[in-house]
Write a protein that holds these residues in place. Sequence first.
Motif, PDB file in Angstrom:
ATOM      1  N   ALA A 115       0.818  -1.215   0.000  1.00 35.30           N
ATOM      2  CA  ALA A 115       0.000   0.000   0.000  1.00 35.30           C
ATOM      3  C   ALA A 115       0.854   1.270   0.000  1.00 35.30           C
ATOM      4  CB  ALA A 115      -0.931   0.007   1.210  1.00 35.30           C
ATOM      5  N   VAL A 116       2.143   1.135   0.346  1.00 34.54           N
ATOM      6  CA  VAL A 116       3.036   2.291   0.325  1.00 34.54           C
ATOM      7  C   VAL A 116       3.558   2.472  -1.098  1.00 34.54           C
ATOM      8  CG1 VAL A 116       5.152   3.297   1.258  1.00 34.54           C
ATOM      9  CG2 VAL A 116       3.693   1.882   2.717  1.00 34.54           C
ATOM     10  N   ARG A 122      11.860   5.828  -3.602  1.00 36.19           N
ATOM     11  CA  ARG A 122      12.708   6.545  -4.560  1.00 36.19           C
ATOM     12  C   ARG A 122      12.943   7.979  -4.109  1.00 36.19           C
ATOM     13  NH1 ARG A 122       9.548   3.593  -8.463  1.00 36.19           N
ATOM     14  NH2 ARG A 122       8.262   5.435  -8.891  1.00 36.19           N
ATOM     15  N   ALA A 123      11.937   8.615  -3.556  1.00 34.27           N
ATOM     16  CA  ALA A 123      12.094   9.986  -3.079  1.00 34.27           C
ATOM     17  C   ALA A 123      13.085  10.037  -1.918  1.00 34.27           C
ATOM     18  CB  ALA A 123      10.740  10.554  -2.658  1.00 34.27           C
ATOM     19  N   ALA A 124      12.983   9.059  -1.013  1.00 38.71           N
ATOM     20  CA  ALA A 124      13.901   9.025   0.118  1.00 38.71           C
ATOM     21  C   ALA A 124      15.337   8.799  -0.346  1.00 38.71           C
ATOM     22  CB  ALA A 124      13.483   7.934   1.093  1.00 38.71           C
ATOM     23  N   ARG A 125      15.515   7.910  -1.320  1.00 36.39           N
ATOM     24  CA  ARG A 125      16.861   7.652  -1.837  1.00 36.39           C
ATOM     25  C   ARG A 125      17.415   8.887  -2.539  1.00 36.39           C
ATOM     26  NH1 ARG A 125      18.656   2.573  -2.384  1.00 36.39           N
ATOM     27  NH2 ARG A 125      20.625   3.716  -2.573  1.00 36.39           N
ATOM     28  N   ALA A 134      16.004   4.524   4.578  1.00 41.67           N
ATOM     29  CA  ALA A 134      14.756   4.913   3.914  1.00 41.67           C
ATOM     30  C   ALA A 134      13.617   3.983   4.301  1.00 41.67           C
ATOM     31  CB  ALA A 134      14.954   4.907   2.402  1.00 41.67           C
ATOM     32  N   PHE A 135      13.935   2.700   4.368  1.00 40.83           N
ATOM     33  CA  PHE A 135      12.893   1.743   4.753  1.00 40.83           C
ATOM     34  C   PHE A 135      12.449   1.973   6.193  1.00 40.83           C
ATOM     35  CE2 PHE A 135      11.553  -2.372   6.496  1.00 40.83           C
ATOM     36  CZ  PHE A 135      10.545  -2.706   5.596  1.00 40.83           C
ATOM     37  N   ARG A 136      13.391   2.220   7.086  1.00 42.02           N
ATOM     38  CA  ARG A 136      13.078   2.375   8.514  1.00 42.02           C
ATOM     39  C   ARG A 136      12.356   3.687   8.799  1.00 42.02           C
ATOM     40  NH1 ARG A 136      16.075   4.710  12.634  1.00 42.02           N
ATOM     41  NH2 ARG A 136      17.847   4.948  11.221  1.00 42.02           N
ATOM     42  N   GLN A 142       4.754   4.446   7.374  1.00 41.03           N
ATOM     43  CA  GLN A 142       3.543   4.463   6.557  1.00 41.03           C
ATOM     44  C   GLN A 142       2.847   3.102   6.561  1.00 41.03           C
ATOM     45  OE1 GLN A 142       3.749   6.817   2.776  1.00 41.03           O
ATOM     46  NE2 GLN A 142       5.937   6.956   3.256  1.00 41.03           N
ATOM     47  N   MET A 143       3.648   2.048   6.574  1.00 40.90           N
ATOM     48  CA  MET A 143       3.052   0.715   6.632  1.00 40.90           C
ATOM     49  C   MET A 143       2.302   0.502   7.939  1.00 40.90           C
ATOM     50  SD  MET A 143       4.816  -3.023   6.990  1.00 40.90           S
ATOM     51  CE  MET A 143       4.891  -2.722   8.770  1.00 40.90           C
ATOM     52  N   PHE A 144       2.921   0.913   9.063  1.00 41.85           N
ATOM     53  CA  PHE A 144       2.275   0.719  10.358  1.00 41.85           C
ATOM     54  C   PHE A 144       0.990   1.539  10.469  1.00 41.85           C
ATOM     55  CE2 PHE A 144       6.511  -0.763  12.033  1.00 41.85           C
ATOM     56  CZ  PHE A 144       6.063  -2.039  12.365  1.00 41.85           C
TER      57      PHE A 144
END
Length: 220
Positions: A115-116, A122-125, A134-136, A142-144
Amino acid sequence: MHYTFQWRVAFNALPDMLWGALVTLEVAVLSMVLGVFFAVVLALGSSSQYRAFRGAAATWVELARNTPALFQIYMAYFGLGSIGIQLDSFPALLAGITFNNAGYLAETFRGGLRAVPPTQMRAARSLGMGPVQAFRLIVLPQMFRVVFYPMTNQMVWAILMTSLGVIVGLNNDLTGVTQDLNVKSFRTFEFFAVAAVIYYLIAKLVTLSARLMAYRLFRY
């Protein structure tokens, strides 16, 4: 019907039952913390490019979701014991509920990750973040947010699953304390009725707390 209710006996034992409820909450909270950790790993493993990781994640999820929670606790207590790994009642119950939580939450988290939008990573990278950072910091929050309410339901389910600890000898949680009191007094209806009310109130408290947290965290 000649049964005479003696509620005073159950109410006098209420402090002991409330201490047992604290142990119940301890098992449930620990199993959720560990379950969330393993569920994130499983959700990532199910999307991995490596077949071994996908297979291991799929096996865990299939076993957790398609076998009784009672069997999973039995395997942690009796099954591991048969191969030389001895677990006491508390860690065996914790392991069984954690295994179950992780299996159910993994599928929920997998849907939450999908859903993210990929553009978030890509924006975070593009801002100079590494993939783990970026994942953390970007993807996981957003996932939580997406999976918050299903996690609440799983927490309630974990609380109720702790009652299975009595079948592996756990006697200091709410169900174990209630059973011991019942054996001593034979007031089965009174003690288990009070225990059921305590379980109900704990579940409602968790649900209400989750709603308040959601309001504070996700109102913007």
